[in-house]
Design a protein around this motif. Structure first.
Motif, PDB file in Angstrom:
ATOM      1  N   HIS A  74      39.355  46.713  46.024  1.00 18.42           N
ATOM      2  CA  HIS A  74      38.276  45.772  45.564  1.00 18.42           C
ATOM      3  C   HIS A  74      38.679  44.604  46.283  1.00 18.42           C
ATOM      4  O   HIS A  74      39.530  44.259  47.085  1.00 18.42           O
ATOM      5  CB  HIS A  74      38.332  45.745  43.960  1.00 18.42           C
ATOM      6  N   ASP A  76      39.632  40.540  45.546  1.00 16.95           N
ATOM      7  CA  ASP A  76      39.747  39.534  44.630  1.00 16.95           C
ATOM      8  C   ASP A  76      39.381  38.274  45.069  1.00 16.95           C
ATOM      9  O   ASP A  76      39.820  37.787  46.103  1.00 16.95           O
ATOM     10  CB  ASP A  76      41.290  39.392  44.160  1.00 16.95           C
ATOM     11  N   HIS A 130      42.368  44.142  47.986  1.00 19.91           N
ATOM     12  CA  HIS A 130      43.556  44.542  47.126  1.00 19.91           C
ATOM     13  C   HIS A 130      43.132  45.985  46.674  1.00 19.91           C
ATOM     14  O   HIS A 130      42.289  46.259  46.290  1.00 19.91           O
ATOM     15  CB  HIS A 130      43.503  43.617  45.978  1.00 19.91           C
ATOM     16  N   HIS A 134      44.326  46.135  37.843  1.00 19.68           N
ATOM     17  CA  HIS A 134      44.572  44.594  37.173  1.00 19.68           C
ATOM     18  C   HIS A 134      44.707  45.048  35.455  1.00 19.68           C
ATOM     19  O   HIS A 134      43.632  45.675  34.946  1.00 19.68           O
ATOM     20  CB  HIS A 134      43.682  43.624  37.349  1.00 19.68           C
TER      21      HIS A 134
HETATM   22 ZN   LIG Z   1      42.776  42.876  42.601  1.00 20.26          ZN
END
Ligand SMILES: [Zn+2]
Length: 135
Positions: A74, A76, A130, A134
């Protein structure tokens, strides 16, 4: 052969060699755009745009040759103030999530992450690829 996909990408999307190919709207032109790569995905292009109303950060990502599944990757998107403090952190996604293998082109996908309302004092926006979650 490392530079070939890069050159092809430029031809495909019709951009200059600059990481930030388009001029930002004047009220956000001072904002610095930075990028970060992951082991699977490189953030290739990043720019700010406000075409249909909301301010968005847009760009292209490129799948690394050795990468296969990109659905766990994804983006960030982090907004920083002049002191380097984090104002906001958003998780965004590129489309398609599984970056397809393209014939005679680099394997790329595009992203578009809304930024409104942009926190006052934002001087830097980072888009970083990334893998992982999370908690
Ligand atoms: Zn991330």
């Amino acid at each position: 052969m490392k530079t070939l996909p890069w050159l092809l990408l430029l031809a495909v999307v019709g951009l200059t060699g600059c990481v930030t190919p388009f001029r930002a709207p004047s009220d956000v032109a001072h904002i610095q755009l930075t990028r970060g790569d992951s082991p699977f995905v490189r953030v290739e292009k990043i720019w700010l745009e406000r075409k249909k109303g909301p301010l968005v950060v847009k760009g292209y990502v490129v799948k690394r040759l050795e990468a296969d599944d990109t659905t766990q990757t994804h983006l960030d998107v982090t907004l920083y103030d002049s002191a380097g403090a984090v104002l906001r952190r958003t998780v965004g996604h590129f489309e398609p999530r599984q970056i397809p293998r393209r014939y005679r082109r680099p394997d790329y996908a595009s992203y578009s992450v809304p930024l409104d309302p942009l926190p006052g004092g934002t001087v830097r926006i980072e888009v970083r690829a990334h893998e992982g979650d999370h908690s």
